[in-house]
Design an enzyme around this catalytic site. Structure first.
Site, mmCIF file in Angstrom:
data_model
loop_
_atom_site.group_PDB
_atom_site.id
_atom_site.type_symbol
_atom_site.label_atom_id
_atom_site.label_comp_id
_atom_site.label_asym_id
_atom_site.label_seq_id
_atom_site.Cartn_x
_atom_site.Cartn_y
_atom_site.Cartn_z
ATOM 1 N N ARG A 99 1.571 5.455 -7.824
ATOM 2 C CA ARG A 99 0.504 6.363 -8.277
ATOM 3 C C ARG A 99 1.005 7.803 -8.374
ATOM 4 O O ARG A 99 0.642 8.533 -9.299
ATOM 5 C CB ARG A 99 -0.683 6.277 -7.312
ATOM 6 C CG ARG A 99 -1.516 5.014 -7.491
ATOM 7 C CD ARG A 99 -2.521 4.863 -6.374
ATOM 8 N NE ARG A 99 -3.478 3.782 -6.584
ATOM 9 C CZ ARG A 99 -4.299 3.329 -5.648
ATOM 10 N NH1 ARG A 99 -4.263 3.855 -4.435
ATOM 11 N NH2 ARG A 99 -5.140 2.348 -5.912
ATOM 12 N N ARG A 132 0.845 -1.208 0.000
ATOM 13 C CA ARG A 132 0.000 0.000 0.000
ATOM 14 C C ARG A 132 0.879 1.257 0.000
ATOM 15 O O ARG A 132 0.564 2.248 -0.644
ATOM 16 C CB ARG A 132 -0.924 0.022 1.231
ATOM 17 C CG ARG A 132 -2.022 -1.010 1.203
ATOM 18 C CD ARG A 132 -3.127 -0.726 0.216
ATOM 19 N NE ARG A 132 -3.975 0.378 0.586
ATOM 20 C CZ ARG A 132 -5.171 0.612 0.058
ATOM 21 N NH1 ARG A 132 -5.662 -0.209 -0.871
ATOM 22 N NH2 ARG A 132 -5.887 1.631 0.418
ATOM 23 N N HIS A 153 -4.779 -1.761 -8.057
ATOM 24 C CA HIS A 153 -5.528 -2.108 -6.849
ATOM 25 C C HIS A 153 -4.590 -2.879 -5.937
ATOM 26 O O HIS A 153 -3.812 -3.717 -6.409
ATOM 27 C CB HIS A 153 -6.734 -2.997 -7.184
ATOM 28 C CG HIS A 153 -7.281 -3.646 -5.950
ATOM 29 N ND1 HIS A 153 -8.140 -2.994 -5.094
ATOM 30 C CD2 HIS A 153 -7.021 -4.851 -5.369
ATOM 31 C CE1 HIS A 153 -8.406 -3.782 -4.069
ATOM 32 N NE2 HIS A 153 -7.740 -4.913 -4.206
ATOM 33 N N ASN A 185 -6.008 5.229 -11.435
ATOM 34 C CA ASN A 185 -4.853 5.227 -10.530
ATOM 35 C C ASN A 185 -4.024 3.950 -10.641
ATOM 36 O O ASN A 185 -3.323 3.557 -9.719
ATOM 37 C CB ASN A 185 -5.305 5.481 -9.091
ATOM 38 C CG ASN A 185 -6.360 4.493 -8.636
ATOM 39 O OD1 ASN A 185 -6.626 3.501 -9.321
ATOM 40 N ND2 ASN A 185 -6.942 4.742 -7.476
ATOM 41 N N THR A 244 -5.018 6.755 -2.869
ATOM 42 C CA THR A 244 -6.041 6.465 -3.890
ATOM 43 C C THR A 244 -6.162 7.573 -4.928
ATOM 44 O O THR A 244 -6.256 7.323 -6.124
ATOM 45 C CB THR A 244 -7.420 6.293 -3.204
ATOM 46 O OG1 THR A 244 -7.317 5.280 -2.224
ATOM 47 C CG2 THR A 244 -8.514 5.957 -4.198
HETATM 48 P P1 GDP Z 1 -8.104 1.981 -3.334
HETATM 49 O O1 GDP Z 1 -8.154 0.865 -2.309
HETATM 50 O O2 GDP Z 1 -6.953 2.910 -3.114
HETATM 51 O O3 GDP Z 1 -8.151 1.463 -4.752
HETATM 52 O O4 GDP Z 1 -9.406 2.885 -3.129
HETATM 53 P P2 GDP Z 1 -10.951 2.537 -2.872
HETATM 54 O O5 GDP Z 1 -11.109 1.098 -2.493
HETATM 55 O O6 GDP Z 1 -11.473 3.565 -1.940
HETATM 56 O O7 GDP Z 1 -11.621 2.807 -4.304
HETATM 57 C C1 GDP Z 1 -11.618 1.837 -5.316
HETATM 58 C C2 GDP Z 1 -11.368 2.513 -6.643
HETATM 59 O O8 GDP Z 1 -12.489 3.353 -6.973
HETATM 60 C C3 GDP Z 1 -10.180 3.477 -6.679
HETATM 61 O O9 GDP Z 1 -8.956 2.821 -6.863
HETATM 62 C C4 GDP Z 1 -10.546 4.384 -7.854
HETATM 63 O O10 GDP Z 1 -10.236 3.782 -9.107
HETATM 64 C C5 GDP Z 1 -12.072 4.474 -7.718
HETATM 65 N N1 GDP Z 1 -12.470 5.675 -6.955
HETATM 66 C C6 GDP Z 1 -12.247 5.910 -5.643
HETATM 67 N N2 GDP Z 1 -12.779 7.075 -5.263
HETATM 68 C C7 GDP Z 1 -13.356 7.606 -6.366
HETATM 69 C C8 GDP Z 1 -14.077 8.818 -6.611
HETATM 70 O O11 GDP Z 1 -14.283 9.656 -5.735
HETATM 71 N N3 GDP Z 1 -14.517 9.026 -7.884
HETATM 72 C C9 GDP Z 1 -14.303 8.128 -8.882
HETATM 73 N N4 GDP Z 1 -14.791 8.433 -10.093
HETATM 74 N N5 GDP Z 1 -13.633 6.998 -8.694
HETATM 75 C C10 GDP Z 1 -13.156 6.714 -7.444
#
Ligand code: GDP
Length: 195
Positions: free
Chosen positions: A149, A132, A172, A169, A138
């Site tokens: 990223r 991470r 995952h 980004n 994110t």
């Molecule tokens: P991660 O664990 O860092 O991938 O973050 P999350 O689990 O919170 O979100 C999953 C994925 O959703 C992220 O990697 C982004 O591709 C997408 N994402 C997260 N937040 C947003 C947002 O506010 N808007 C949009 N359009 N996509 C988002």
């Protein structure tokens, strides 16, 4: 003594899942991303390239209210930070962050199925948190330089949500032990992982 050996082995064998998303594959960053993890000393114990279906991605991303609201909330947090006035209804056509989160989850599922994804199982001491850290935050414009990223992506929830797509980004990575165990089982058959 024997007890210690077992504990040492357990610590060294922490495992996590990384996915290089379709944007990372398309941009030709597979080698660069994998080498970052190798350089840090993580071992690759599973590797493959797949074109996921919707069912797999739907199982992969959580469905809890908390997780979905968190997706929607990024927009408001970013708007506040940039002192931008945002109207959820007028600008994004939703009544609350949960509704927005549901839309984002759907965009995410479609995007993850739109191209090839590289699945990587990594192993090493504290693999989950190390990965991470190497991956970075994110939201790409907040991810520190030096993270994957931070070095290779620039995107914002404000823009992504207006363009009806997930934030791009590149990667995952499992967030904690529970997620890692679940996701490794979902993406790899037992005999696809090296012991
Ligand atoms: P991660 O664990 O860092 O991938 O973050 P999350 O689990 O919170 O979100 C999953 C994925 O959703 C992220 O990697 C982004 O591709 C997408 N994402 C997260 N937040 C947003 C947002 O506010 N808007 C949009 N359009 N996509 C988002």
């Amino acid at each position: 003594m024997k007890k210690n050996q077992r504990l040492i082995a357990e610590i060294k064998k922490e495992r996590t899942l990384v996915l290089i998303k379709p944007d990372g594959v398309e941009r030709g960053l597979i080698g660069e991303i994998i080498s970052r993890f190798e350089r840090a000393g993580l071992r690759i114990v599973g590797l493959g390239i797949v074109k996921p279906n919707k069912n797999l991605i739907d199982k992969h991303y959580p469905k809890t209210k908390e997780w979905i609201e968190n997706l929607g909330n990024n927009l408001l947090k970013t708007a506040e930070e940039l002192k931008l006035k945002v109207d959820l209804k007028k600008d994004y056509g939703v009544s609350n962050v949960y509704e927005l989160g549901l839309k984002i989850r759907e965009w995410l599922i479609n995007f993850m199925c739109s191209g090839a994804v590289v699945k990587i199982a990594l192993e090493g001491p504290h693999a989950i948190s190390v990965v991470r850290k190497l991956v970075g935050k994110t939201i790409p414009y907040l991810a520190e330089p030096g993270t994957i990223r931070g070095d290779y992506s620039i995107d914002s929830p404000l823009l992504a949500n207006l363009e009806n797509r997930p934030i791009k980004n590149l990667i995952h990575a499992s967030g904690n032990k529970e997620e890692a165990d679940y996701e490794l089982k979902l993406w790899f058959k037992k005999d696809e992982l090296i012991d």
